[in-house]
Design an enzyme around this catalytic site. Structure first.
Site, PDB file in Angstrom:
ATOM      1  CE  LYS A 167      -3.935   1.804   2.747  1.00  0.00           C
ATOM      2  NZ  LYS A 167      -4.697   1.588   3.990  1.00  0.00           N
ATOM      3  CB  SER A 171      -8.012   3.397   3.004  1.00  0.00           C
ATOM      4  OG  SER A 171      -7.149   2.779   3.943  1.00  0.00           O
ATOM      5  CB  SER A 218      -8.164   0.533   5.932  1.00  0.00           C
ATOM      6  OG  SER A 218      -8.899   1.732   5.929  1.00  0.00           O
TER       7      SER A 218
END
Ligand SMILES: [Mg+2]
Ligand SMILES: [Zn+2]
Lengths: 493, 96, 482
Positions: free
Chosen positions: A80, A155, A179
């Site tokens: 990420k 996210s 997330s």
């Protein structure tokens, strides 16, 4: 499926060791897969093919020389884009960090490199990990591989989408309020948020420091547990990192659930949960009972207020964590006559609306005269949430619920209404407030062929129990479907 | 119950130069969110201590040892504006 | 200022001279090239996390213990939020409602009066970077731009907050000076005002005797003890004049300008600062248990005030004791020499007088000279034996300081040894008496006044090397025996 990009991590690892495939071949297959899927999904912000190939070749050479880094040796994985990578642009999905190249590596990145994992690139996310749909990225949304008109969750949507389609064999995400788990659920893969403090946060661009945790994504429970085992452990660079012995993680995957006490969270089984999601979860509760678990209903009364507490605590911490983005030392600068003006313009221009909203919210919740009613009160509610969990774990070994109240929702559906977006985290937030481990395992597709995720929560440092149940759920669900975008035969235009 | 927000002051504290239109928009959104958030006040919390940390840990220290600092050029290369060996910023209004 | 009373509290910031910074491994080094002692943590790079330096915490506890504070069992770090370009994270990690040390005091002496100044708290925080203002004056108001150096960012900073117990500029100066001595005696910081490793901010208000506290102004930028005293004196006068002319004191921060000898307003705040303190979530709580606290108190060195009293009690002049303790290393040498058996008063006078003068004259430090306790002991013995006159001793001491060797060797080499051997002096005395029959007669008649004259003659004849005591004794014997 003969495509190397469709191998699980453990399959790929054995292929490499049996001499059936090299890390370079697997990496090339994954790069080729991304070549097909990226134009549809936009899972990555930075994809460095050359660096990945070089790392794969180095991994092959190391293995040939007898230096075996373990299961993830030579395995192409994604990060990420809120984990700092030395020499590779790291933006956290924000315009304010456009072009920023960190001079250091996050601890998790170092640990992966030490094991000769191959890092493919940096995945898309809601700006600074604030969101539940990956629509809040300054660089455009990521799409759900099961239906590209829908969100992948967030996210960590980029990491989840990449793993779902095979443009990475595994990935790391971060989870502050769901997330990792919610995008894993919406993309039909496995994702786990470990116990707070088990994985170092050094180099993770902070959203809410007391809630953030890095965790793994993979397509199987075993691979997910194995990736977690690579990244856990005390880190001198993180004062909140757990200092005790690393608890067992993958030691009970084959044990089954006979005799285990499983609690179904009452507050997360009825109102507000989509009917098909609720039904699929109920079916799983029954299967678990049939497999020998003692399944009962357990109440977490404070969990209904957890969402409100979370939306005070997380923005408050974020308002301070994001103060460093000021146009002085790195990232974007918008000029002004004075430094004060430069900073305020830079921040107004550099942060997207959701981030600005949360900064304002957090600033307000901490400000004189409001602290006690908002931030202070939210921290007391956090204590109540922890007490609820403690009481529940007197009676049961793990808690279960849906991961997300709905399956993937259409892009744009909730962007105008922050509160409806916040509700996407209703099932996942309590674990962050408590600091407990929690994971999502895909169990079924709904009538629109969208994945449904099943959440398992365990007491702090009891990852072994979480994975034990997760492995059984995986066996019972027999969820083997892949999105069309992932199958090598189908190449959408 | 409507929440009392001086949005312009909050934006100043947060160093966000927002237009009046934007401020009004955020004001109404914060109203909604905070009205919802006020539920935290509904639970009985008398005598409940706050939790600011999930793990009951104390005294995480490091020894007083020097570690390598960063290369200055690598650091300054990221600066939006650099002047020789320094970061450069426009005029500063107040002394700290 | 009759009828008026000033109320003064002082906030002191002391930079600790640990090896590494408060929350990262960058070195604490004064005068390094700009932006070279920086890392992700002290530059506030995205993703970096602070980890507290254990030694810095040990040192703040030592400081607190020296002020007889209560060392708090459970304390916390907070974030203090404000935007400023020299503060990389735009929040400072500091302490708020649970500092490490509370409720101490420091006893001072000013204008011949003993005053106990309360210490409200001693807390730990991190220093900011430095801004250099691009203007001729170096003042921020005239600068079109500023340059930032983050070397100082994250240096461990201890803030010591006094109670408003100080009443005069002289007391303020005495407080600051004694605080510096205490900090230095603990070996935690050299506490130099010129290098900024100690900084004093003064909170000043005035009131008519018996009234409540007046509105206070905070004065910053005093770079010496003298300017601290001057700035406070100026500010007291300014506030009294303001009130007497019917105006009011504004609560604000004021800047002391050494050149003009005036304070001026730094900024008028439109709204009061709102620092939005909250517990630092990147750090865990601190627990200083009884064992730790006991160990800190037990490990304290002798503090300056105690040391001054002890040394004065050995017969050394109070001023001399103060001078040696102020310097620290002089008092160490004194203690060592006395422990070897030297006469305290003599050694104390040498160290506080001759040695200090020598160091000043040669712009050097004690450590850079060759003086050792053994030298002082040898010198004291020689004086005691009468082998060296006190005048010659000073000469020898200067040569020892310069590295010429041991006192005895120097005295011999330079022919400075005193003749106190009666046999050797007898002939000289006989000769002088023979040359001065009238004077001898006076002595013999019982008038001992001219004895000094005769001693002087013998001294001249021996080139000053005769021990005057011995000579005087010999003459006396001759006169009475006559
Ligand atoms: Mg301070
Ligand atoms: Zn540093």
């Amino acid at each position: 499926m003969s495509d190397l990009a469709d191998l699980t991590v453990s399959e790929a690892a054995s292929s490499i060791r049996r001499g059936e495939a090299t890390s370079l071949e697997i990496t090339n297959a994954v790069i080729a897969r991304a070549g097909v899927t990226e134009s549809h999904l936009h899972a990555y912000l930075t994809f460095d093919q050359d660096a990945a190939r070089a790392a794969a070749q180095a991994a092959d050479a190391a293995l040939a020389a007898g230096d075996d880094g373990g299961l993830f040796h030579g395995i192409p994985i994604a990060l990420k884009d809120n984990m700092t990578t030395r020499g590779t642009e790291t933006t956290a999905g924000s315009k304010i960090l456009s072009g920023y190249v960190p001079p250091y590596n996050a601890t998790v990145v170092r640990r992966l490199q030490d094991r000769h994992a191959v890092i493919l690139g940096k995945t898309n996310l809601d700006e600074f990990a604030m969101g539940s749909s990956t629509e809040n990225s300054a660089y455009g949304p990521t799409r759900n591989p099961w239906d590209t008109d829908r969100v992948p969750g967030g996210s960590s949507g980029g990491s989840a989408a990449a793993v779902a389609v095979g443009s990475a064999l595994a990935a790391l995400g971060s989870d502050t309020g769901g997330s990792i788990r919610q995008p894993a659920s919406l993309c039909g893969i496995v994702g786990v948020k470990p116990t707070y403090g088990l994985v170092s946060r050094y180099g993770l661009i902070a959203f809410a420091s007391s809630l953030d945790q890095i965790g793994p994504f993979a397509r199987t429970v075993g691979d997910t547990a194995a990736l977690l085992e690579v990244i856990v452990g005390h880190d001198i660079h993180d004062a909140t990192s757990y200092r005790g012995d690393v608890p067992p993680i993958s030691t009970a995957l084959e044990t089954g659930v006979a005799g285990m006490r499983i609690g179904v969270v009452k507050e997360l089984s009825g109102e507000g949960i989509d009917d098909e999601v609720a039904a699929a979860c109920r079916a799983m509760y029954e299967k678990l009972a049939a497999a020998g678990a003692e399944v009962t209903e357990v109440s977490l009364p404070a969990s209904e207020t957890a969402l409100s507490a979370y939306y005070l605590i997380a923005p408050a911490e974020a308002s301070a964590n994001l103060a460093r983005f000021d146009g002085v030392r790195y990232g974007l600068r918008v000029d002004g006559d004075t430094t004060e003006e430069m900073m305020a313009r830079t921040r107004a221009e550099g942060f997207g609306p959701e981030v600005a909203r949360r900064i304002l919210l957090g600033t307000y919740a901490l400000s004189a005269g409001y602290y006690d009613a908002f931030y202070g009160q939210a921290q007391k509610v956090r204590t109540l949430v922890r007490r609820d969990f403690a009481a529940a774990y007197e009676k049961v070994d793990v808690l279960v619920s849906p991961t997300s109240p709905t399956t993937a929702f259409p892009i744009g559906e909730r962007t105008a209404d922050p509160l409806s977006m916040y509700y996407a985290d209703v099932c996942t937030i309590a674990s962050n407030l408590a600091g407990d481990p929690s994971g999502s395992i895909p169990i079924a597709l709904d009538s629109a062929a969208l994945p449904i995720g099943f959440q398992i929560m365990a007491p702090a440092l009891h990852e072994e129990q979480l994975f034990r149940v997760a492995a059984e759920v995986e066996r019972l669900a027999e969820f083997r479907q892949r999105p069309e975008l992932a199958t090598s035969e189908v190449r959408p235009a | 119950m409507p929440v009392d927000i001086d949005i312009a002051k909050v934006a100043r504290l947060a160093r966000l130069a927002l237009s009046p239109e934007k401020l009004a928009e955020y004001d109404s959104q914060l109203q909604d969110i905070l009205e919802h958030a006020e539920r935290v006040g509904a639970l009985p919390t008398e005598g409940v201590p706050p939790t600011s940390h999930p793990l009951p840990m104390t005294n995480a220290f490091r020894p007083d040892e020097v570690k390598a600092s960063l290369d200055r050029d690598e650091v300054l290369e990221q600066a939006p504006e650099r002047a020789g060996e320094y970061f450069r910023v426009p005029r500063i209004l107040g002394e700290s | 200022m009759s009828g008026w009373e000033a109320v003064i509290g002082i906030e002191t910031h002391v930079e600790l001279q640990t090896e590494s910074k408060m929350f990262c491994g960058c070195p604490v080094r004064f005068g390094a090239e700009p932006n070279t002692t920086v890392c992700p943590v002290c530059l506030g790079l995205p993703g970096a996390l602070p980890v507290p330096n254990e030694e810095a915490i040990e040192r703040i506890l030592r400081i607190g213990a020296a002020f007889e504070c209560t060392l708090v069992e459970g304390s916390l770090f907070h974030r203090k939020n404000y935007f400023y370009p020299d503060l990389p994270k735009n929040y400072q990690i500091t302490q708020y409602d649970l500092p490490f040390c509370i409720d101490g005091h420091l006893d001072i002496e000013a204008d011949g009066e003993e005053v106990r100044v309360g210490i409200t708290r001693v807390h730990m925080e991190e220093d900011t970077g430095k801004s250099i203002h691009g203007s001729e004056t170096g003042r921020i108001h005239d600068a079109e731009y500023s340059l930032l150096d983050f070397n100082r960012s994250g240096v461990p900073l201890v803030e010591i907050v006094s109670e408003p117990d100080i009443r005069t500029p002289e007391q303020a100066r005495a407080y600051a000076a004694e605080l510096q001595r205490v900090v230095r005696s603990l070996g935690v910081s050299d506490a130099r005002l010129e290098e900024g490793s100690v900084r004093f901010d003064a909170n000043i208000s005035v009131r008519r005797a018996g009234d409540d506290f007046g509105t206070r102004a905070e004065v910053k930028n005093m770079n010496s003890l003298r300017s601290l005293q001057r700035a406070i004196a100026y500010e007291i006068d300014r506030q009294i004049a303001l009130i007497e002319s019917g105006s009011e004191v504004v609560q604000e921060t004021r800047h002391w300008d050494e050149g003009s000898g005036k304070t001026s307003s730094m900024r008028s705040k439109e709204e009061s600062e709102d620092y939005r303190y909250f517990q630092e979530p990147d750090l865990v709580p601190l627990h200083v248990d009884q064992t730790w606290r006991d160990r800190v108190f037990a490990g304290l060195p002798e503090l300056p005030a105690v040391r001054r009293h002890r040394i004065a009690a050995t017969g050394v002049d109070r001023q001399a004791a103060a001078v040696m303790v102020e310097a620290g290393d002089l008092a160490d040498l004194f203690d060592e020499a006395v422990s070897l058996g030297s006469e305290a008063r003599t050694v104390g006078n040498w160290l506080s007088g001759d040695v200090v003068a020598y160091l000043r004259r040669n712009e050097t430090t004690l450590a850079d000279t060759h003086l050792q306790a053994e030298h002082l002991q040898e010198l004291a013995v020689m004086v005691g034996e009468g082998a060296l006159s006190s005048t010659a001793a000073k000469d020898v001491l200067a040569r020892v300081l310069a590295g010429e060797g041991s006192p005895r060797a120097i005295a011999e080499q330079h022919d400075l040894l005193q003749i106190s051997d009666t046999g050797a002096l007898e002939a000289e005395v006989e000769a002088v008496l023979a040359d001065n029959p009238d004077v001898l007669a006076k002595l013999q008649s019982g008038d001992l006044k001219p004895i000094g004259f005769l001693v002087g003659q013998v001294m001249r004849a021996t080139g000053g090397k005769a021990d005057p005591k011995v000579v005087s004794e010999l003459i006396r014997n001759k006169a009475t025996a006559g």
